[in-house]
Design a protein around this motif. Sequence first.
Motif, PDB file in Angstrom:
ATOM      1  N   GLU A 218       0.812  -1.278   0.102  1.00  0.00           N
ATOM      2  CA  GLU A 218      -0.187   0.093  -0.185  1.00  0.00           C
ATOM      3  C   GLU A 218       0.813   1.372  -0.083  1.00  0.00           C
ATOM      4  O   GLU A 218       0.273   2.423   0.430  1.00  0.00           O
ATOM      5  N   ALA A 219       2.251   1.185  -0.469  1.00  0.00           N
ATOM      6  CA  ALA A 219       2.948   2.197  -0.563  1.00  0.00           C
ATOM      7  C   ALA A 219       2.980   3.195  -1.447  1.00  0.00           C
ATOM      8  O   ALA A 219       2.174   2.800  -2.495  1.00  0.00           O
ATOM      9  N   ASP A 220       3.312   4.534  -1.273  1.00  0.00           N
ATOM     10  CA  ASP A 220       3.120   5.377  -2.492  1.00  0.00           C
ATOM     11  C   ASP A 220       3.889   4.951  -3.607  1.00  0.00           C
ATOM     12  O   ASP A 220       3.619   5.214  -4.739  1.00  0.00           O
ATOM     13  N   TRP A 221       5.028   4.078  -3.314  1.00  0.00           N
ATOM     14  CA  TRP A 221       5.926   3.832  -4.400  1.00  0.00           C
ATOM     15  C   TRP A 221       6.068   2.437  -4.070  1.00  0.00           C
ATOM     16  O   TRP A 221       7.285   1.890  -3.615  1.00  0.00           O
ATOM     17  N   PRO A 222       5.291   1.325  -4.618  1.00  0.00           N
ATOM     18  CA  PRO A 222       5.458   0.062  -4.320  1.00  0.00           C
ATOM     19  C   PRO A 222       6.709  -0.282  -5.059  1.00  0.00           C
ATOM     20  O   PRO A 222       7.112   0.148  -6.143  1.00  0.00           O
ATOM     21  N   LEU A 223       7.423  -1.599  -4.578  1.00  0.00           N
ATOM     22  CA  LEU A 223       8.818  -2.030  -4.946  1.00  0.00           C
ATOM     23  C   LEU A 223       8.369  -2.752  -6.235  1.00  0.00           C
ATOM     24  O   LEU A 223       7.190  -3.598  -6.509  1.00  0.00           O
ATOM     25  N   SER A 224       9.145  -3.084  -7.283  1.00  0.00           N
ATOM     26  CA  SER A 224       9.049  -4.136  -8.138  1.00  0.00           C
ATOM     27  C   SER A 224       9.496  -5.519  -7.617  1.00  0.00           C
ATOM     28  O   SER A 224       9.632  -5.709  -6.373  1.00  0.00           O
ATOM     29  N   ARG A 225       9.474  -6.445  -8.645  1.00  0.00           N
ATOM     30  CA  ARG A 225       9.747  -7.757  -7.858  1.00  0.00           C
ATOM     31  C   ARG A 225      11.176  -7.757  -8.127  1.00  0.00           C
ATOM     32  O   ARG A 225      11.803  -9.228  -8.094  1.00  0.00           O
ATOM     33  N   LYS A 226      12.108  -6.777  -8.230  1.00  0.00           N
ATOM     34  CA  LYS A 226      13.551  -6.913  -8.420  1.00  0.00           C
ATOM     35  C   LYS A 226      14.158  -7.710  -7.342  1.00  0.00           C
ATOM     36  O   LYS A 226      15.193  -8.614  -7.510  1.00  0.00           O
TER      37      LYS A 226
ATOM     38  N   GLU B 237      13.836  11.077  -8.152  1.00  0.00           N
ATOM     39  CA  GLU B 237      12.844  10.389  -7.388  1.00  0.00           C
ATOM     40  C   GLU B 237      11.427  11.222  -8.184  1.00  0.00           C
ATOM     41  O   GLU B 237      10.516  10.583  -7.926  1.00  0.00           O
ATOM     42  N   THR B 238      11.778  11.969  -8.970  1.00  0.00           N
ATOM     43  CA  THR B 238      10.479  12.684  -9.735  1.00  0.00           C
ATOM     44  C   THR B 238      10.068  11.700 -10.874  1.00  0.00           C
ATOM     45  O   THR B 238       8.969  11.978 -11.728  1.00  0.00           O
ATOM     46  N   MET B 239      10.882  10.834 -11.132  1.00  0.00           N
ATOM     47  CA  MET B 239      10.630   9.705 -12.106  1.00  0.00           C
ATOM     48  C   MET B 239       9.197   9.227 -12.106  1.00  0.00           C
ATOM     49  O   MET B 239       8.653   8.775 -10.719  1.00  0.00           O
ATOM     50  N   ASP B 240       8.393   9.256 -13.131  1.00  0.00           N
ATOM     51  CA  ASP B 240       7.025   8.744 -13.032  1.00  0.00           C
ATOM     52  C   ASP B 240       6.104   9.886 -12.059  1.00  0.00           C
ATOM     53  O   ASP B 240       5.090   9.473 -11.665  1.00  0.00           O
ATOM     54  N   GLU B 241       6.974  10.897 -11.978  1.00  0.00           N
ATOM     55  CA  GLU B 241       5.894  11.758 -10.860  1.00  0.00           C
ATOM     56  C   GLU B 241       5.813  11.309  -9.519  1.00  0.00           C
ATOM     57  O   GLU B 241       4.637  11.463  -8.746  1.00  0.00           O
ATOM     58  N   ALA B 242       6.647  10.296  -9.033  1.00  0.00           N
ATOM     59  CA  ALA B 242       6.315   9.158  -7.765  1.00  0.00           C
ATOM     60  C   ALA B 242       6.496  10.263  -6.644  1.00  0.00           C
ATOM     61  O   ALA B 242       5.298  10.469  -5.701  1.00  0.00           O
ATOM     62  N   ILE B 243       7.443  10.786  -6.310  1.00  0.00           N
ATOM     63  CA  ILE B 243       7.924  11.695  -5.207  1.00  0.00           C
ATOM     64  C   ILE B 243       7.402  13.129  -5.559  1.00  0.00           C
ATOM     65  O   ILE B 243       7.906  13.516  -6.516  1.00  0.00           O
TER      66      ILE B 243
ATOM     67  N   GLN C 190       8.100   4.863   1.242  1.00  0.00           N
ATOM     68  CA  GLN C 190       7.099   5.782   1.431  1.00  0.00           C
ATOM     69  C   GLN C 190       5.601   5.222   1.936  1.00  0.00           C
ATOM     70  O   GLN C 190       4.552   5.432   1.208  1.00  0.00           O
ATOM     71  N   THR C 191       5.580   4.379   2.764  1.00  0.00           N
ATOM     72  CA  THR C 191       4.114   3.837   3.240  1.00  0.00           C
ATOM     73  C   THR C 191       4.020   4.625   4.332  1.00  0.00           C
ATOM     74  O   THR C 191       4.373   4.669   5.623  1.00  0.00           O
ATOM     75  N   ARG C 192       2.848   5.238   3.939  1.00  0.00           N
ATOM     76  CA  ARG C 192       2.525   6.472   4.874  1.00  0.00           C
ATOM     77  C   ARG C 192       2.126   6.031   6.145  1.00  0.00           C
ATOM     78  O   ARG C 192       2.128   7.057   7.098  1.00  0.00           O
ATOM     79  N   ARG C 193       1.109   5.101   6.166  1.00  0.00           N
ATOM     80  CA  ARG C 193       0.545   4.851   7.603  1.00  0.00           C
ATOM     81  C   ARG C 193       1.172   3.673   8.059  1.00  0.00           C
ATOM     82  O   ARG C 193       1.094   2.611   7.462  1.00  0.00           O
ATOM     83  N   ALA C 194       1.084   3.366   9.530  1.00  0.00           N
ATOM     84  CA  ALA C 194       1.644   2.133   9.905  1.00  0.00           C
ATOM     85  C   ALA C 194       0.693   0.833   9.644  1.00  0.00           C
ATOM     86  O   ALA C 194       1.059  -0.123   9.513  1.00  0.00           O
ATOM     87  N   GLU C 195      -0.778   1.288   9.660  1.00  0.00           N
ATOM     88  CA  GLU C 195      -1.574   0.140   9.411  1.00  0.00           C
ATOM     89  C   GLU C 195      -1.594  -0.289   8.063  1.00  0.00           C
ATOM     90  O   GLU C 195      -1.728  -1.567   7.919  1.00  0.00           O
TER      91      GLU C 195
END
Lengths: 390, 390
Positions: free
Chosen positions: B154-162, B309-315, B194-199
């Motif tokens: 549920e992160a703002d920027w989920p990681l790939s499967r790398k 980190e503006t790549m794909d306007e992520a951050i 950038q997982t914004r909330r602990a939940e």
Amino acid sequence: MNATITDFVGRPAVAPVSRVEAFIRANEFDRPTLVLDTKAVANQYHALKAGLGRAHIHYAVKANPAREIVEELVNLGSHFDAASRGEIELCLSLGAAPETISFGNTIKRASDIAFAYHAGITLFAADAEEELEKIAEHAPGAEVYIRLIVDASEADWPLSRKFGCARDKALDLLAMATRLGLKPVGFSFHVGSQTRRAEMWTTTLDQIAEIWHRAHAQGHQLTLLNIGGGFPAFYGEAIDHPTKYSARVMALVTERFGDVERVMAEPGRGLVAEAGMIAAEVLLVSRKSNDDAHRWVYLDIGKFSGLAETMDEAIRYQFITDRDAEPTGPCILAGPSCDSADVLYEKRPVQLPVGLKAGDRFIIRNCGAYTSSYSSVGFNGFPPLDVIVI
Amino acid sequence: MNATITDFVGRPAVAPVSRVEAFIRANEFDRPTLVLDTKAVANQYHALKAGLGRAHIHYAVKANPAREIVEELVNLGSHFDAASRGEIELCLSLGAAPETISFGNTIKRASDIAFAYHAGITLFAADAEEELEKIAEHAPGAEVYIRLIVDASEADWPLSRKFGCARDKALDLLAMATRLGLKPVGFSFHVGSQTRRAEMWTTTLDQIAEIWHRAHAQGHQLTLLNIGGGFPAFYGEAIDHPTKYSARVMALVTERFGDVERVMAEPGRGLVAEAGMIAAEVLLVSRKSNDDAHRWVYLDIGKFSGLAETMDEAIRYQFITDRDAEPTGPCILAGPSCDSADVLYEKRPVQLPVGLKAGDRFIIRNCGAYTSSYSSVGFNGFPPLDVIVI
């Protein structure tokens, strides 16, 4: 000449081994290293120049600012397109005459314009009122050309709208430049990176010609047409021979613009890409699960250490391994950093030998352009791409 | 403490000016400069540590390898997560004990494993057979943890499967590590940048707990749980207070894993992002045509000089100008290079003051993480991002 650049029909190379490849095979590298051959650059310069004829080649220094390449091109009589004060200083320090350098970035710091002016640079690009004001203040009386947006591009990598202005606005800017005491001499445009066939220039040239003739009709005595870059390199898909390609582009230009006093061309990739290969290494080959259809192949070089142009899988490099006689299978290719975005090819996997393993040499072909300068200063603690010029 | 990190409800800052902002306002910069406050890093370390309790903080050095930051964290008793030999050397040179450094990159050069082993590093990450073989050969008897793929984030920027392997495969790798004479001590994962909330950690922790308990049932005496990074920074959207956030994450961990012997957390962004601002400058404001609805604002810093980190306007960074009291309008924000991909925000334009013009100071907030190290060595002849530590 690099063997690969004779491979114009797009077949896998069965050509003789190039000097660069021979050098890589004869040496060991403890980190990713770009090996460049200035003789290959010189040959490509001659091949392009033979087609471009009276047009001046302004090498786009940003493609590869290696001192040896710039020096070689100075000696060959090339002119230069500089993106920054740093590139102007580089060219001047290697003997380029200031009148052969254009300051082609439309986004310039005021103090850098002043620097360039005092260094003797007389030709500047602009696409906006504020830029003309800065140039008029810091380089009074300079020549300017107006960069135009190109709407339709058939390039492999069309440019965004970042550079240039709409064609109607360009006429206003010519008039404004005159009011500010500048010399508006012409237009520039960019047909799009990696425009593989000369015929793909037609639509763009038609657009530019329309506004060129309209400017003349309004009394602007334009003398300079800057046709920019877009000259392709061989990345696996067929391209024309550089002389044939550039001759055809010039024929298309002449058909539309007649006998323009000054024509500038700004090859970057098209001049240096095929003059270099990167010596890399496989760090890991794995599967994510026991039934994974794809292997993951991790290299010691990635998106942040030289291969930035794999962004959106735009430029597709070709590879040489010591196992190229083996059968191949589909692989996702990734870089070595702890960054999940550092994946090179995933949407369209690459075919690599089934026996590939950690420690294998991995040569990346035709990557003399836009690699060493894109490299990060030390992302993840990895050193920048090393460069060796032979 | 940096004023902005108290701004947890996501309002535009009306907080007192931070030390970094005050420093930038009191000085002139001739190129883009990242200003870092080690006191803000120390405060954030304490805030996170208060919530993490018995878990060890392993600072993800890649987020910002400034020597002063690493030194401050060594003095505070932090541990370190290193991505490369270079980062290990950095930490050791600043006094970090080898047993506090984990070699967390799952993609390691064999010679770098050997280097780390001889330097006293005893803890390594792996997610594949070949990596375990390299570790067994070059760091015999070392502790290893297996990195797992996380399916749902549920992160703002989920990681790939790398990074990581499927959970079933992880059990095979534990067994293989034992056969190779290594000590398989546990698992690691990454909940997403950038997982914004602990939940938002809940689903991921459920997945990891399932395989953790399965491994125990198979007889693997796992003692180490590495919960990775994902700790957020404030970029405009509300985040929890760091102590509350990390305490809640630890409570979620304890609910699922009980009293694990060793818990590691690897904040990078969450530790340093808010401790830095970039002093930049507006180079040009323009419209592409006379009826263009958006202005284009060009800065002296872009995607290739620090803002990768503006790549794909992520951050989405936040900005401070001297005209913030003025009305605003929508702008496309771009960098200074002659690269059409060097556009920061276009799909979602940013609101900027209508009077903004070339020469204006432009401060980029909360960019202490993943800026200086991403910067290119000199793309377009621009120098790398300068760094000043106060």
